[in-house]
Design a protein around this motif. Structure first.
Motif, PDB file in Angstrom:
ATOM      1  N   VAL A 147       0.849  -1.195   0.000  1.00 22.83           N
ATOM      2  CA  VAL A 147       0.000   0.000   0.000  1.00 22.83           C
ATOM      3  C   VAL A 147       0.892   1.256   0.000  1.00 22.83           C
ATOM      4  CG1 VAL A 147      -1.839   1.269   1.178  1.00 22.83           C
ATOM      5  CG2 VAL A 147      -1.821  -1.225   1.259  1.00 22.83           C
ATOM      6  N   HIS A 148       1.992   1.175   0.730  1.00 26.53           N
ATOM      7  CA  HIS A 148       2.919   2.311   0.753  1.00 26.53           C
ATOM      8  C   HIS A 148       3.490   2.580  -0.634  1.00 26.53           C
ATOM      9  CE1 HIS A 148       6.419   4.784   1.903  1.00 26.53           C
ATOM     10  NE2 HIS A 148       5.654   5.133   2.902  1.00 26.53           N
ATOM     11  N   MET A 149       3.809   1.513  -1.331  1.00 29.49           N
ATOM     12  CA  MET A 149       4.339   1.689  -2.678  1.00 29.49           C
ATOM     13  C   MET A 149       3.291   2.355  -3.576  1.00 29.49           C
ATOM     14  SD  MET A 149       6.195  -0.953  -5.208  1.00 29.49           S
ATOM     15  CE  MET A 149       5.263  -1.198  -6.695  1.00 29.49           C
ATOM     16  N   LEU A 150       2.051   2.030  -3.345  1.00 32.64           N
ATOM     17  CA  LEU A 150       0.981   2.617  -4.151  1.00 32.64           C
ATOM     18  C   LEU A 150       0.840   4.122  -3.872  1.00 32.64           C
ATOM     19  CD1 LEU A 150      -1.151   1.644  -6.185  1.00 32.64           C
ATOM     20  CD2 LEU A 150      -2.749   1.425  -4.292  1.00 32.64           C
ATOM     21  N   GLY A 151       1.105   4.532  -2.632  1.00 37.77           N
ATOM     22  CA  GLY A 151       0.919   5.941  -2.278  1.00 37.77           C
ATOM     23  C   GLY A 151       2.172   6.782  -2.417  1.00 37.77           C
ATOM     24  N   MET A 152       3.348   6.151  -2.334  1.00 36.31           N
ATOM     25  CA  MET A 152       4.590   6.919  -2.319  1.00 36.31           C
ATOM     26  C   MET A 152       5.587   6.456  -3.371  1.00 36.31           C
ATOM     27  SD  MET A 152       4.504   9.089   0.335  1.00 36.31           S
ATOM     28  CE  MET A 152       6.125   9.340   1.051  1.00 36.31           C
ATOM     29  N   ALA A 153       5.239   5.418  -4.095  1.00 31.83           N
ATOM     30  CA  ALA A 153       6.097   4.852  -5.136  1.00 31.83           C
ATOM     31  C   ALA A 153       7.403   4.287  -4.594  1.00 31.83           C
ATOM     32  CB  ALA A 153       6.372   5.888  -6.236  1.00 31.83           C
ATOM     33  N   LYS A 154       7.441   4.021  -3.282  1.00 27.85           N
ATOM     34  CA  LYS A 154       8.662   3.420  -2.717  1.00 27.85           C
ATOM     35  C   LYS A 154       8.350   2.696  -1.414  1.00 27.85           C
ATOM     36  CE  LYS A 154       9.869   7.544  -0.175  1.00 27.85           C
ATOM     37  NZ  LYS A 154      10.736   8.640   0.067  1.00 27.85           N
ATOM     38  N   SER A 155       9.349   2.030  -0.887  1.00 23.97           N
ATOM     39  CA  SER A 155       9.221   1.314   0.374  1.00 23.97           C
ATOM     40  C   SER A 155       9.172   2.295   1.534  1.00 23.97           C
ATOM     41  CB  SER A 155      10.434   0.400   0.542  1.00 23.97           C
ATOM     42  OG  SER A 155      10.553  -0.025   1.872  1.00 23.97           O
ATOM     43  N   PHE A 156       8.614   1.876   2.679  1.00 20.83           N
ATOM     44  CA  PHE A 156       8.724   2.756   3.839  1.00 20.83           C
ATOM     45  C   PHE A 156      10.007   2.552   4.615  1.00 20.83           C
ATOM     46  CE2 PHE A 156       5.039  -0.071   5.500  1.00 20.83           C
ATOM     47  CZ  PHE A 156       5.877  -1.043   6.019  1.00 20.83           C
ATOM     48  N   ARG A 157      10.798   1.551   4.196  1.00 24.39           N
ATOM     49  CA  ARG A 157      12.123   1.425   4.802  1.00 24.39           C
ATOM     50  C   ARG A 157      13.099   2.181   3.929  1.00 24.39           C
ATOM     51  NH1 ARG A 157      12.906  -4.188   3.902  1.00 24.39           N
ATOM     52  NH2 ARG A 157      11.371  -3.764   2.292  1.00 24.39           N
ATOM     53  N   VAL A 159       1.281  11.383  -4.325  1.00 27.91           N
ATOM     54  CA  VAL A 159       1.209  11.616  -2.879  1.00 27.91           C
ATOM     55  C   VAL A 159      -0.025  12.441  -2.524  1.00 27.91           C
ATOM     56  CG1 VAL A 159       2.388  12.740  -0.941  1.00 27.91           C
ATOM     57  CG2 VAL A 159       3.692  11.380  -2.565  1.00 27.91           C
ATOM     58  N   GLU A 160      -0.364  13.356  -3.421  1.00 35.49           N
ATOM     59  CA  GLU A 160      -1.530  14.186  -3.174  1.00 35.49           C
ATOM     60  C   GLU A 160      -2.811  13.360  -3.263  1.00 35.49           C
ATOM     61  OE1 GLU A 160      -2.170  18.841  -4.366  1.00 35.49           O
ATOM     62  OE2 GLU A 160      -1.049  17.513  -5.659  1.00 35.49           O
ATOM     63  N   GLN A 161      -2.792  12.410  -4.167  1.00 31.93           N
ATOM     64  CA  GLN A 161      -3.967  11.567  -4.379  1.00 31.93           C
ATOM     65  C   GLN A 161      -4.202  10.601  -3.221  1.00 31.93           C
ATOM     66  OE1 GLN A 161      -5.947  11.926  -7.176  1.00 31.93           O
ATOM     67  NE2 GLN A 161      -7.337  10.613  -6.030  1.00 31.93           N
ATOM     68  N   LEU A 162      -3.102  10.087  -2.683  1.00 33.73           N
ATOM     69  CA  LEU A 162      -3.235   9.039  -1.667  1.00 33.73           C
ATOM     70  C   LEU A 162      -2.307   9.333  -0.477  1.00 33.73           C
ATOM     71  CD1 LEU A 162      -4.874   6.305  -1.690  1.00 33.73           C
ATOM     72  CD2 LEU A 162      -2.699   5.210  -2.186  1.00 33.73           C
ATOM     73  N   PRO A 163      -2.674  10.310   0.350  1.00 34.35           N
ATOM     74  CA  PRO A 163      -1.798  10.643   1.476  1.00 34.35           C
ATOM     75  C   PRO A 163      -1.750   9.500   2.487  1.00 34.35           C
ATOM     76  CG  PRO A 163      -3.693  12.170   1.362  1.00 34.35           C
ATOM     77  CD  PRO A 163      -3.913  11.120   0.330  1.00 34.35           C
ATOM     78  N   LEU A 164      -0.543   9.139   2.900  1.00 35.32           N
ATOM     79  CA  LEU A 164      -0.362   8.013   3.815  1.00 35.32           C
ATOM     80  C   LEU A 164       0.248   8.452   5.130  1.00 35.32           C
ATOM     81  CD1 LEU A 164       1.392   5.412   1.467  1.00 35.32           C
ATOM     82  CD2 LEU A 164      -1.005   5.427   2.121  1.00 35.32           C
ATOM     83  N   GLN A 165      -0.109   7.765   6.184  1.00 38.86           N
ATOM     84  CA  GLN A 165       0.565   7.921   7.465  1.00 38.86           C
ATOM     85  C   GLN A 165       1.013   6.533   7.895  1.00 38.86           C
ATOM     86  OE1 GLN A 165       1.415  10.325   9.381  1.00 38.86           O
ATOM     87  NE2 GLN A 165       0.193  12.086   8.766  1.00 38.86           N
ATOM     88  N   PRO A 211     -12.774  18.233   2.904  1.00 36.98           N
ATOM     89  CA  PRO A 211     -13.370  17.981   1.594  1.00 36.98           C
ATOM     90  C   PRO A 211     -12.375  18.187   0.457  1.00 36.98           C
ATOM     91  CG  PRO A 211     -14.296  19.972   2.621  1.00 36.98           C
ATOM     92  CD  PRO A 211     -13.440  19.307   3.637  1.00 36.98           C
ATOM     93  N   ARG A 212     -11.433  19.123   0.642  1.00 37.97           N
ATOM     94  CA  ARG A 212     -10.523  19.392  -0.463  1.00 37.97           C
ATOM     95  C   ARG A 212      -9.421  18.338  -0.555  1.00 37.97           C
ATOM     96  NH1 ARG A 212      -6.003  22.429  -1.390  1.00 37.97           N
ATOM     97  NH2 ARG A 212      -5.904  23.137   0.753  1.00 37.97           N
ATOM     98  N   GLN A 213      -8.840  18.025   0.597  1.00 36.73           N
ATOM     99  CA  GLN A 213      -7.685  17.128   0.550  1.00 36.73           C
ATOM    100  C   GLN A 213      -8.070  15.663   0.622  1.00 36.73           C
ATOM    101  OE1 GLN A 213      -8.285  19.200   3.110  1.00 36.73           O
ATOM    102  NE2 GLN A 213      -6.675  20.725   3.290  1.00 36.73           N
ATOM    103  N   GLY A 214      -9.325  15.373   0.955  1.00 34.78           N
ATOM    104  CA  GLY A 214      -9.662  13.972   1.211  1.00 34.78           C
ATOM    105  C   GLY A 214      -9.069  13.594   2.553  1.00 34.78           C
ATOM    106  N   SER A 215      -8.989  12.302   2.841  1.00 35.42           N
ATOM    107  CA  SER A 215      -8.373  11.965   4.115  1.00 35.42           C
ATOM    108  C   SER A 215      -7.286  10.945   3.865  1.00 35.42           C
ATOM    109  CB  SER A 215      -9.415  11.418   5.080  1.00 35.42           C
ATOM    110  OG  SER A 215      -9.986  10.273   4.530  1.00 35.42           O
ATOM    111  N   CYS A 216      -6.428  10.752   4.864  1.00 30.90           N
ATOM    112  CA  CYS A 216      -5.290   9.903   4.566  1.00 30.90           C
ATOM    113  C   CYS A 216      -5.539   8.460   4.971  1.00 30.90           C
ATOM    114  CB  CYS A 216      -4.017  10.458   5.170  1.00 30.90           C
ATOM    115  SG  CYS A 216      -4.074  10.663   6.918  1.00 30.90           S
TER     116      CYS A 216
END
Ligand SMILES: Nc1ncnc2c1ncn2[C@@H]1O[C@H](COP(=O)(O)OP(=O)(O)O)[C@@H](O)[C@H]1O
Ligand SMILES: [Mg+2]
Length: 373
Positions: free
Chosen positions: A42-52, A110-116, A295-300
């Motif tokens: 899922v991280h790769m889908l939102g950030m195009a890379k690993s979280f490590r 990243v704007e489309q799919l903000p991740l935490q 409403p503008r940014q959606g949620s993460c």
């Protein structure tokens, strides 16, 4: 929110399809089954890379050339469905498609799919170097202030130019003056954006912490802009010029900003227990998610790896409650189904998935969510 996922060659997940994702998705299974790998996908889908950091090559299943994650994002309140796909190869190529169109910049994704992310490495936010906290701060500002990204790029450019001049022994003073002025102007704006954001973040953090850890009474979050408080950046750069010239780089500025968490006046990183630190990190990330939900940014989307580790049941449930209250989608892992199953407020129906050796099955009711390929 993601409604569907297809994972291809991410770590031990060679072919996994996930349908019918809910707001809260729990992945449980034995060590090494592939739970963290789901979050990685899922991280790769939102950030195009690993979280490590630096681990992108190990994202691809051993012996394969590339990995792909495909997802469908549904926009809140509307019926529109946006397909998102990210492919990475061992050779380092990245391909991103949004709504069927190839996009060149990760920022768009990243704007489309903000991740935490909340995992073992998130402790860095408290105990690591200021860079982790600046990144955290920038992430939040980026998502609420559209002008930040361009300003940040401008600042980096100016800083690079100014440092280049400072490094070369013979100074061209008129050129240095020009770049200093540019840098000062950009740095002040960066600070203003950050400050505005911080002034929303701090009360949000306080409110969340009073619920997550009421016993930690005097918890305080502070922002340091990266130079002497009372000065504008231009004044500070002027005052710091001799030191910059002597050492050959720009010492102060937004590139040195930091966040500081204290508990009763003492550094949280140095005094709190591991579990309390985890709660503070959760509080920071929840506060941030709350601010960007709109409403503008959606949620993460929250990726939470092994929440029960370091937390007692009561605190674990408090974090789950806070997560459920955000209008966010959550992907969360644990070892045993019972670890997280009953932690949610009434009315929340989490989807449960059993992860076994790189494949998944839905654990409760309904159609099988996934078929191992
Ligand atoms: N690049 C890779 N190719 C194949 N298997 C991998 C790769 N990287 C990690 N693995 C393996 O995938 C398995 C699942 O890892 P992980 O998702 O971290 O497990 P967990 O369920 O404990 O979170 C582990 O056995 C790990 O060794
Ligand atoms: Mg794991």
């Amino acid at each position: 929110m993601l409604t569907q996922l297809q994972i291809h060659n991410v770590r031990n997940l060679e072919q996994v399809t996930l349908q019918g994702l809910a707001r809260i998705n729990i992945f449980f299974g034995a060590n090494g089954s592939g739970k963290t790998s789901i979050l990685e996908a899922v991280h790769m889908l939102g950030m195009a890379k690993s979280f490590r950091p630096g681990a992108t090559r190990t994202l691809v299943t051993h012996g394969r050339q590339d990995c792909t994650v495909y997802g469908v994002a549904a926009e809140g309140g509307t019926r529109s469905r946006i397909p998102v796909a990210v492919r990475r190869s061992m050779a380092g190529e990245v391909q991103i498609k949004l709504g069927g169109q190839v996009v060149r910049s990760v920022a768009e994704l990243v704007e489309q799919l903000p991740l935490q992310v909340l995992n073992a490495a998130s402790f860095e936010l408290l105990t690591g170097s200021p860079a982790a906290r600046r990144q955290f701060l920038n992430w939040g500002v980026f998502h609420v202030e559209h002008r930040f990204f361009a300003e940040w790029q401008r600042f980096q450019r100016c800083l690079k130019q100014r440092n280049k001049l400072l490094r070369h022994g013979k100074l061209d003073h008129s050129e240095l003056t020009v770049w200093t002025r540019e840098l000062a102007d950009s740095g002040d704006r960066i600070h203003e954006f950050r400050l505005q954001y911080f002034e929303m973040l701090a009360p949000s953090f306080r409110a969340i912490m009073s619920r997550l850890a009421p016993s930690l009474q005097e918890l305080e979050l502070r922002y340091r802009k990266g130079w002497e408080k009372s000065l504008s950046y231009r004044e500070a750069l002027e005052a710091g010029l001799p030191a910059d010239v002597e050492q050959g780089y720009t010492h102060i500025g937004p590139q040195r900003a930091d966040l500081k968490v204290t508990s009763s006046g003492y550094s949280a990183a140095e005094t709190l227990s591991r579990g309390q630190q985890k709660l503070v990190v959760c509080g920071l990330k929840l506060a941030q998610g709350r601010l960007i939900a709109g409403p503008r940014q959606g949620s993460c989307v929250y990726l939470v790896d092994d929440l029960p580790a370091e937390l007692d049941q009561r605190h674990c449930a408090l974090v789950c409650e806070a997560l459920a209250e955000l209008e966010s989608q959550v992907f969360i892992t644990c070892v045993a189904k019972t670890d997280l199953e009953a932690m949610w407020p009434p009315g929340t129906k989490p989807a449960l998935f059993h992860v076994e050796q790189g494949s998944l099955s839905e654990a409760l009711g309904g159609e099988p969510a996934a078929l191992p390929g």
